[in-house]
Design a protein around this motif. Sequence first.
Motif, PDB file in Angstrom:
ATOM      1  N   GLN A  84      38.853  40.037 -28.681  1.00 48.19           N
ATOM      2  CA  GLN A  84      37.898  39.725 -29.737  1.00 48.19           C
ATOM      3  C   GLN A  84      38.603  38.893 -30.796  1.00 48.19           C
ATOM      4  O   GLN A  84      39.807  39.008 -30.983  1.00 48.19           O
ATOM      5  CB  GLN A  84      37.356  41.004 -30.369  1.00 48.19           C
ATOM      6  N   ALA A  85      37.841  38.082 -31.469  1.00 51.89           N
ATOM      7  CA  ALA A  85      38.396  37.306 -32.568  1.00 51.89           C
ATOM      8  C   ALA A  85      38.416  38.194 -33.809  1.00 51.89           C
ATOM      9  O   ALA A  85      37.655  38.010 -34.748  1.00 51.89           O
ATOM     10  CB  ALA A  85      37.574  36.039 -32.792  1.00 51.89           C
ATOM     11  N   ALA A  86      39.274  39.205 -33.768  1.00 52.83           N
ATOM     12  CA  ALA A  86      39.350  40.170 -34.866  1.00 52.83           C
ATOM     13  C   ALA A  86      40.746  40.771 -34.895  1.00 52.83           C
ATOM     14  O   ALA A  86      41.464  40.761 -33.892  1.00 52.83           O
ATOM     15  CB  ALA A  86      38.318  41.279 -34.670  1.00 52.83           C
ATOM     16  N   THR A  87      41.109  41.318 -36.027  1.00 57.32           N
ATOM     17  CA  THR A  87      42.441  41.903 -36.154  1.00 57.32           C
ATOM     18  C   THR A  87      42.583  43.197 -35.362  1.00 57.32           C
ATOM     19  O   THR A  87      43.689  43.614 -35.071  1.00 57.32           O
ATOM     20  CB  THR A  87      42.764  42.175 -37.636  1.00 57.32           C
ATOM     21  N   LEU A  88      41.481  43.837 -34.986  1.00 55.06           N
ATOM     22  CA  LEU A  88      41.547  45.088 -34.233  1.00 55.06           C
ATOM     23  C   LEU A  88      41.519  44.883 -32.724  1.00 55.06           C
ATOM     24  O   LEU A  88      41.459  45.838 -31.967  1.00 55.06           O
ATOM     25  CB  LEU A  88      40.403  46.014 -34.654  1.00 55.06           C
ATOM     26  N   SER A  89      41.532  43.649 -32.288  1.00 53.81           N
ATOM     27  CA  SER A  89      41.511  43.352 -30.864  1.00 53.81           C
ATOM     28  C   SER A  89      42.797  43.857 -30.209  1.00 53.81           C
ATOM     29  O   SER A  89      43.871  43.769 -30.801  1.00 53.81           O
ATOM     30  CB  SER A  89      41.381  41.843 -30.653  1.00 53.81           C
TER      31      SER A  89
END
Length: 70
Positions: free
Chosen positions: A15-20
């Motif tokens: 995902q384009a997210a810091t939690l990926s």
Amino acid sequence: GDSPIAVDRVALQGQAATLSPKAFEIQVSTTNVDPDAFTTAFAGTLRDDGTLQNFFFDAVPARHLRLLIR
């Protein structure tokens, strides 16, 4: 059937997210799903840019496969 198949690649999409998820392992078993039956076939790092990523490795026989997120 019960015969192992050759596994030599996986395609994963972060995902384009810091939690990926980042670090991962592909583990295989030729016998059963007991945790001790699995061995690591590939370890890699997933980019967190939302793109589909292909990971290739030497073929290994597998009846069961699991994705382990580190």
